[in-house]
Motif scaffolding. Sequence first.
Motif, short mmCIF file in Angstrom:
data_model
loop_
_atom_site.label_atom_id
_atom_site.label_comp_id
_atom_site.label_asym_id
_atom_site.label_seq_id
_atom_site.Cartn_x
_atom_site.Cartn_y
_atom_site.Cartn_z
N LEU A 136 0.84 -1.18 0.00
CA LEU A 136 0.00 0.00 0.00
C LEU A 136 0.88 1.24 0.00
N LEU A 137 0.83 1.99 -1.11
CA LEU A 137 1.55 3.25 -1.16
C LEU A 137 0.70 4.35 -0.53
N THR A 138 -0.62 4.22 -0.64
CA THR A 138 -1.60 4.99 0.12
C THR A 138 -2.68 4.00 0.53
N ARG A 139 -3.70 4.46 1.22
CA ARG A 139 -4.78 3.55 1.62
C ARG A 139 -5.62 3.12 0.44
N ILE A 141 0.46 3.37 7.25
CA ILE A 141 1.40 3.29 6.13
C ILE A 141 2.60 4.16 6.44
N PRO A 142 3.82 3.62 6.40
CA PRO A 142 5.00 4.42 6.71
C PRO A 142 5.19 5.57 5.73
N ALA A 143 5.94 6.55 6.16
CA ALA A 143 6.30 7.65 5.27
C ALA A 143 7.25 7.16 4.20
N ALA A 144 7.23 7.84 3.04
CA ALA A 144 8.24 7.58 2.02
C ALA A 144 9.49 8.37 2.37
N HIS A 145 10.64 7.83 2.02
CA HIS A 145 11.90 8.51 2.35
C HIS A 145 12.92 8.24 1.25
#
Length: 281
Positions: free
Chosen positions: A22-25, A83-87
């Motif tokens: 999941l990149l977003t919900r 969902i974790p943050a992107a980094h």
Amino acid sequence: MNRVGYWVDLYQAEQRLGAGFLLTRRFVLTALHCLRGKADEETSVEVVLSDDRPVPGRVCRTAKDADLALIEIMSSHDVAIPIPAAHVARRGDRWRGPYRPDPGDAQLSGCVDDSSVRHVCEGGGSVEALQLTADQLLGDYSGYSGSPVEGTSPEGGPAVLGILLEQVMDRQSTEYRAANVLFAATVAEAMRRFDQFDVGHLIDVLRPPPVEHFPSPATQEPTVLPRLAERHSEAESLLISLQRWSESNLIDPTQAAQLRLDVVQRVIDAEFGPSRHDGRI
């Protein structure tokens, strides 16, 4: 899988296709080759969350040259999974793969050898990728394709760095065996490939309907209230994402600040009607 997380398994006609996350919900990112040529855009797939809950989805976009595919979860299903943050990764960072194809399989981990290398995929496209060394000498990492590469955010929590795509074959082996070198497309590359993550598109999700069809709060029917709650939830999620993308240098901080103001204005317009800016009252 050892904990509830944001990674998923993809199925079609009860056949497991591969991994994604999941990149977003609302959107699942996967490697296109995980779909095994069985999915064109609009094809239905079953998304099995890490808590074993199945939700319906459809392939909404593919980037064949980059070996990436985007799956949209049907809007009638609420996926309330953190969902974790992107980094953005750096050379020398440690990474881990939270996904395992089967409970008995190893969990991957290793070191980032290069944080931004141009990698030519089997589909012929050039993508911004992470070159990774894996600690685990498995000889075949194909079951992990489409799964997330995790690092650590500046706040100390997990952060998504990329998506596993390909393994490098061992040139010294006489057998068909992979070396412990993997390539993963960066999250920034995926966001550039799909217009669903264009900030303009994300803000349009929150665009209110025409005012003549949108009753005032005092006269709203009960069925309108859930839509307002959903709009508020989408706005909150987008505001958080914009802040994270800004902090991770995925978008310009000045642009992010203006976009956050735009999001708030959209929500106000949706609930109370568009503001007038021509001096009239």
